[in-house]
Scaffold this motif. Structure first.
Motif, short mmCIF file in Angstrom:
data_model
loop_
_atom_site.label_atom_id
_atom_site.label_comp_id
_atom_site.label_asym_id
_atom_site.label_seq_id
_atom_site.Cartn_x
_atom_site.Cartn_y
_atom_site.Cartn_z
N ALA A 135 2.33 24.29 8.09
CA ALA A 135 1.70 24.21 6.77
C ALA A 135 2.50 25.02 5.76
CB ALA A 135 0.26 24.69 6.84
N LEU A 136 2.94 26.19 6.16
CA LEU A 136 3.74 27.03 5.27
C LEU A 136 5.01 26.31 4.84
CD1 LEU A 136 4.35 30.71 5.27
CD2 LEU A 136 6.35 29.29 5.54
N GLN A 137 5.68 25.64 5.76
CA GLN A 137 6.90 24.90 5.42
C GLN A 137 6.62 23.81 4.39
OE1 GLN A 137 9.92 24.12 8.75
NE2 GLN A 137 7.94 24.16 9.81
N CYS A 138 5.53 23.08 4.60
CA CYS A 138 5.21 21.97 3.70
C CYS A 138 4.81 22.45 2.31
CB CYS A 138 4.08 21.14 4.29
SG CYS A 138 4.54 20.22 5.77
N VAL A 139 4.02 23.50 2.24
CA VAL A 139 3.52 23.99 0.95
C VAL A 139 4.61 24.72 0.17
CG1 VAL A 139 1.88 25.55 -0.16
CG2 VAL A 139 1.12 24.06 1.69
N THR A 140 5.38 25.55 0.85
CA THR A 140 6.35 26.41 0.15
C THR A 140 7.72 25.77 0.01
OG1 THR A 140 7.13 27.51 2.16
CG2 THR A 140 5.22 28.49 1.02
N GLY A 141 8.08 24.90 0.92
CA GLY A 141 9.43 24.34 0.91
C GLY A 141 10.42 25.21 1.65
N CYS A 142 9.96 26.28 2.26
CA CYS A 142 10.84 27.15 3.05
C CYS A 142 11.04 26.52 4.44
CB CYS A 142 10.22 28.53 3.21
SG CYS A 142 10.04 29.42 1.65
N THR A 143 12.29 26.42 4.86
CA THR A 143 12.58 25.82 6.16
C THR A 143 13.68 26.62 6.87
OG1 THR A 143 14.34 24.35 5.36
CG2 THR A 143 12.08 23.50 5.26
N PHE A 144 13.75 26.45 8.19
CA PHE A 144 14.80 27.09 8.96
C PHE A 144 16.16 26.52 8.56
CE2 PHE A 144 11.21 27.68 12.00
CZ PHE A 144 11.22 29.05 11.99
N GLY A 145 16.21 25.23 8.29
CA GLY A 145 17.47 24.58 7.93
C GLY A 145 18.09 25.12 6.66
N ALA B 189 10.34 32.99 3.02
CA ALA B 189 9.13 33.29 3.80
C ALA B 189 9.54 33.91 5.13
CB ALA B 189 8.32 32.03 4.04
N ILE B 190 8.79 34.93 5.54
CA ILE B 190 9.01 35.56 6.84
C ILE B 190 7.73 35.39 7.65
CG2 ILE B 190 9.52 37.72 8.05
CD1 ILE B 190 10.88 38.66 5.43
N VAL B 191 7.86 34.85 8.85
CA VAL B 191 6.70 34.63 9.73
C VAL B 191 6.91 35.40 11.02
CG1 VAL B 191 6.18 32.38 8.73
CG2 VAL B 191 7.68 32.49 10.71
N GLY C 114 17.49 28.10 5.60
CA GLY C 114 17.70 29.53 5.82
C GLY C 114 16.75 30.42 5.06
N ASN C 115 15.73 29.84 4.43
CA ASN C 115 14.77 30.66 3.71
C ASN C 115 13.42 30.76 4.41
OD1 ASN C 115 14.10 27.99 3.07
ND2 ASN C 115 13.62 28.45 0.94
N LEU C 116 13.39 30.42 5.69
CA LEU C 116 12.24 30.68 6.56
C LEU C 116 12.76 31.54 7.71
CD1 LEU C 116 9.31 30.34 7.41
CD2 LEU C 116 9.94 28.18 8.49
N ILE C 117 12.30 32.76 7.77
CA ILE C 117 12.80 33.73 8.75
C ILE C 117 11.71 33.98 9.79
CG2 ILE C 117 13.62 36.10 9.08
CD1 ILE C 117 14.59 35.89 6.08
N PHE C 118 12.08 33.87 11.07
CA PHE C 118 11.15 34.03 12.18
C PHE C 118 11.43 35.33 12.91
CE2 PHE C 118 10.33 32.81 16.78
CZ PHE C 118 8.97 33.06 16.72
N ARG C 119 10.43 36.20 12.94
CA ARG C 119 10.47 37.45 13.71
C ARG C 119 9.42 37.31 14.80
NH1 ARG C 119 14.95 38.84 11.46
NH2 ARG C 119 14.86 39.72 9.38
N ASP C 120 9.82 37.18 16.04
CA ASP C 120 8.90 36.86 17.14
C ASP C 120 8.10 38.08 17.60
OD1 ASP C 120 7.57 35.56 19.13
OD2 ASP C 120 9.29 35.29 20.42
N GLY D 164 4.64 37.69 17.62
CA GLY D 164 3.42 37.09 18.13
C GLY D 164 2.18 37.40 17.33
N LYS D 165 2.34 37.87 16.11
CA LYS D 165 1.21 38.21 15.26
C LYS D 165 0.97 37.08 14.24
CE LYS D 165 2.32 43.11 15.41
NZ LYS D 165 2.69 44.27 14.61
N GLN D 166 -0.26 36.92 13.82
CA GLN D 166 -0.58 35.94 12.78
C GLN D 166 -0.26 36.56 11.42
OE1 GLN D 166 -1.49 32.71 13.21
NE2 GLN D 166 -1.15 33.06 15.37
N VAL D 167 1.01 36.77 11.17
CA VAL D 167 1.48 37.40 9.94
C VAL D 167 2.46 36.46 9.28
CG1 VAL D 167 2.71 39.38 8.98
CG2 VAL D 167 1.20 39.70 10.95
N TYR D 168 2.25 36.27 7.98
CA TYR D 168 3.14 35.40 7.20
C TYR D 168 3.59 36.16 5.98
CZ TYR D 168 0.59 31.96 9.97
OH TYR D 168 0.02 31.26 10.99
#
Length: 78
Positions: free
Chosen positions: A54-64, A43-45, A66-72, A74-78
């Motif tokens: 909510a995305l972490q809980c539903v999808t199982g993607c986490t920063f720990g 997931a990329i947010v 490495g499958n949750l990627i944060f691009r800052d 400031g948009k409500q884009v997932y």
């Protein structure tokens, strides 16, 4: 994971959490995917708001994992 369990994880209920829950469940249905046990889903947010919890809980993607990627952006884009 139920919405009530996500509220427990996040700490409170709010519009951002509800939107994130709806977005994540819709995405999982559209992808016909299950909860990510390892790194098979990414997931990329573009924000660090409540919906990401909510995305972490539903999808199982986490920063720990490495499958949750944060691009800052400031948009409500997932």
């Amino acid at each position: 994971m139920t919405y009530d369990e996500i509220v427990q994880f996040h700490g409170h209920t709010c519009p951002g959490l509800a939107i994130g829950y709806r977005m994540a469940t819709a995405a999982m249905e559209a992808l016909a995917s299950g909860h990510s046990a390892d790194e098979e889903l990414v997931a990329i947010v573009e924000n660090d708001a409540c919906g990401v919890d909510a995305l972490q809980c539903v999808t199982g993607c986490t920063f720990g994992k490495g499958n949750l990627i944060f691009r800052d952006y400031g948009k409500q884009v997932y």
